[in-house]
Each structure stands twice: as structure tokens, then as C-alpha cells.
Design a protein around this motif. Structure first.
Motif, PDB file in Angstrom:
ATOM      1  N   LEU A   1      -0.417  12.979   7.567  1.00  0.00           N
ATOM      2  CA  LEU A   1      -1.653  13.619   7.142  1.00  0.00           C
ATOM      3  C   LEU A   1      -2.890  12.761   7.371  1.00  0.00           C
ATOM      4  O   LEU A   1      -4.007  13.253   7.323  1.00  0.00           O
ATOM      5  CB  LEU A   1      -1.575  13.957   5.642  1.00  0.00           C
ATOM      6  N   SER A   2      -2.699  11.471   7.572  1.00  0.00           N
ATOM      7  CA  SER A   2      -3.852  10.567   7.645  1.00  0.00           C
ATOM      8  C   SER A   2      -3.521   9.338   8.476  1.00  0.00           C
ATOM      9  O   SER A   2      -2.369   8.923   8.571  1.00  0.00           O
ATOM     10  CB  SER A   2      -4.232  10.143   6.225  1.00  0.00           C
ATOM     11  N   SER A   3      -4.560   8.737   9.036  1.00  0.00           N
ATOM     12  CA  SER A   3      -4.385   7.477   9.781  1.00  0.00           C
ATOM     13  C   SER A   3      -4.724   6.268   8.911  1.00  0.00           C
ATOM     14  O   SER A   3      -4.967   5.184   9.420  1.00  0.00           O
ATOM     15  CB  SER A   3      -5.259   7.500  11.038  1.00  0.00           C
ATOM     16  N   THR A   4      -4.708   6.447   7.599  1.00  0.00           N
ATOM     17  CA  THR A   4      -5.037   5.367   6.672  1.00  0.00           C
ATOM     18  C   THR A   4      -4.135   4.154   6.871  1.00  0.00           C
ATOM     19  O   THR A   4      -4.612   3.013   6.873  1.00  0.00           O
ATOM     20  CB  THR A   4      -4.957   5.867   5.214  1.00  0.00           C
TER      21      THR A   4
ATOM     22  N   ALA B   1       0.837  -1.198   0.000  1.00  0.00           N
ATOM     23  CA  ALA B   1       0.000   0.000   0.000  1.00  0.00           C
ATOM     24  C   ALA B   1       0.870   1.246   0.000  1.00  0.00           C
ATOM     25  O   ALA B   1       1.895   1.303   0.688  1.00  0.00           O
ATOM     26  CB  ALA B   1      -0.927   0.000   1.213  1.00  0.00           C
ATOM     27  N   ILE B   2       0.447   2.213  -0.787  1.00  0.00           N
ATOM     28  CA  ILE B   2       1.095   3.509  -0.855  1.00  0.00           C
ATOM     29  C   ILE B   2       0.021   4.547  -0.526  1.00  0.00           C
ATOM     30  O   ILE B   2      -0.558   5.172  -1.409  1.00  0.00           O
ATOM     31  CB  ILE B   2       1.719   3.776  -2.247  1.00  0.00           C
ATOM     32  N   PRO B   3      -0.299   4.704   0.761  1.00  0.00           N
ATOM     33  CA  PRO B   3      -1.358   5.647   1.154  1.00  0.00           C
ATOM     34  C   PRO B   3      -0.810   7.050   1.376  1.00  0.00           C
ATOM     35  O   PRO B   3       0.403   7.279   1.384  1.00  0.00           O
ATOM     36  CB  PRO B   3      -1.861   5.052   2.464  1.00  0.00           C
ATOM     37  N   LEU B   4      -1.742   7.963   1.580  1.00  0.00           N
ATOM     38  CA  LEU B   4      -1.418   9.320   1.983  1.00  0.00           C
ATOM     39  C   LEU B   4      -0.469   9.265   3.175  1.00  0.00           C
ATOM     40  O   LEU B   4      -0.562   8.372   4.006  1.00  0.00           O
ATOM     41  CB  LEU B   4      -2.725  10.011   2.372  1.00  0.00           C
TER      42      LEU B   4
END
Length: 183
Positions: A98-101, A91-94
Motif C-alpha cells: 500500500l505504501s513505499s514508506t 519499524a512497523i509501517p503501512l
């Protein structure tokens, strides 16, 4: 099992990368929509609201906030990946700043017993999209997760993002800039 010639590896990002669902499907990438909250109404980016709609709301003075993808979307995706025979996911999330993704992705992957590697881009938009596309190309080339990290992480470390807003008043309204700085 080693190498993605044997391993089936899913590549996941979120709508913060700026890739349309259509482009992602064409590339074989899974995109999770971030949430946009406008006037206490939550929209799934690219699903319930499109970029043109968002820009119109910004011009009207709306102050949108973003949030991680809906947990049920994340759970559904990982269940789907497991059902489709994926052995692991990258996974390449935000950015985690900036995010808890990332945390939510890890929870969903653990629940489905699907090994997950999250790659921190420390950014959004162009770098997130570029890294996602490059990771998918490396997966398709048969690289292992460790080989992919060895190739991608130095590129991320050498990159940077500059964001030029069209309207500094939006940053002022959101508290990112003082009125003096915005003027």
C-alpha cells in the motif's frame, strides 16, 4: 552488544496504525504522519488534518489519496534517533503493498547509519497498531530484534483484516469498485 538491555531500540510506525500522537508518546513509540492529498492539497495525517476534518471532507464528496510520510519528516526522525543515542530501530509501517514508506525508512536509516528492521504486517489499522504495541512491549522487556521477530512474525502470519466501509460510493468514486458492485 546484544539484547535491548544494552541496545537502545526505537519503535516506529506511521499514522496508518490509527494511534494518536499522544498515545504514541505515552507508549514511547515514534509515529510518522502519512500524507493525505485532498483536492491537490497535501496534509500530514494527525498534524495538518484530524480525523473529524477528514470525515467532513468525505461527506462533502472529497476523494482523498494517501501517500507515504514526507521524506523530510523521516530524515528528521532518524537524525533525532541517532542524536538520542538509539543503536537501532524497528519499524512497523503501512504494508509495502500500500505504501513505499518502508523503502524511504531504509534510505533514511542508512544515511544516519542506524540499523533498521522493518516488519511487514501486510495490513493497516488494527493489526499495524497491535504489532507496534507488542513490539514496544518486547523491546521494553529486553528482547533482541531477532527474538522479537521470532515472536511477532507468526502472529502476523495468523492474522487478517476485514475493512467494512460505511459508504461504498467512496470506493466506487476511487475506482476500487465498479458501479454495479457498489450498488
Amino acid at each position: 552488544m546484544e539484547g535491548s538491555a544494552i541496545m537502545k531500540i526505537a519503535v516506529i510506525s506511521d499514522s496508518g496504525c490509527g494511534m494518536s500522537e499522544k498515545e504514541a508518546q505515552e507508549r514511547g513509540i515514534f509515529i510518522l504522519p502519512l500524507q493525505l492529498i485532498i483536492n491537490d492539497i497535501s496534509y500530514r495525517d494527525g498534524v495538518d488534518i484530524q480525523a473529524d476534518d477528514l470525515y467532513a471532507k468525505l461527506k462533502e464528496g472529497a476523494l482523498p489519496k494517501t501517500s507515504m510520510p514526507v521524506m523530510s519528516d523521516i530524515d528528521t526522525l532518524f537524525h533525532q534517533l541517532k542524536e538520542e543515542g538509539y543503536d537501532q530501530a524497528i519499524a512497523i509501517p503501512l504494508s509495502t503493498g500500500l505504501s513505499s514508506t518502508t523503502q524511504s525508512l531504509n534510505i533514511a536509516a542508512e544515511m544516519e547509519d542506524l540499523p533498521l528492521t522493518c516488519i511487514e504486517v501486510s495490513s493497516t489499522c488494527c493489526i499495524e497498531k497491535y504489532v507496534t504495541i507488542q513490539v514496544k512491549k518486547l523491546v521494553d522487556a529486553g528482547k533482541t530484534v531477532e527474538e522479537i521477530k521470532a515472536i511477532i512474525l507468526p502472529k502476523i502470519a495468523a492474522s487478517g483484516t476485514l475493512i467494512y466501509p460505511n459508504d461504498l460510493n467512496h470506493l466506487k468514486r476511487g475506482g476500487r469498485l465498479t458501479p454495479v458492485a457498489a450498488s
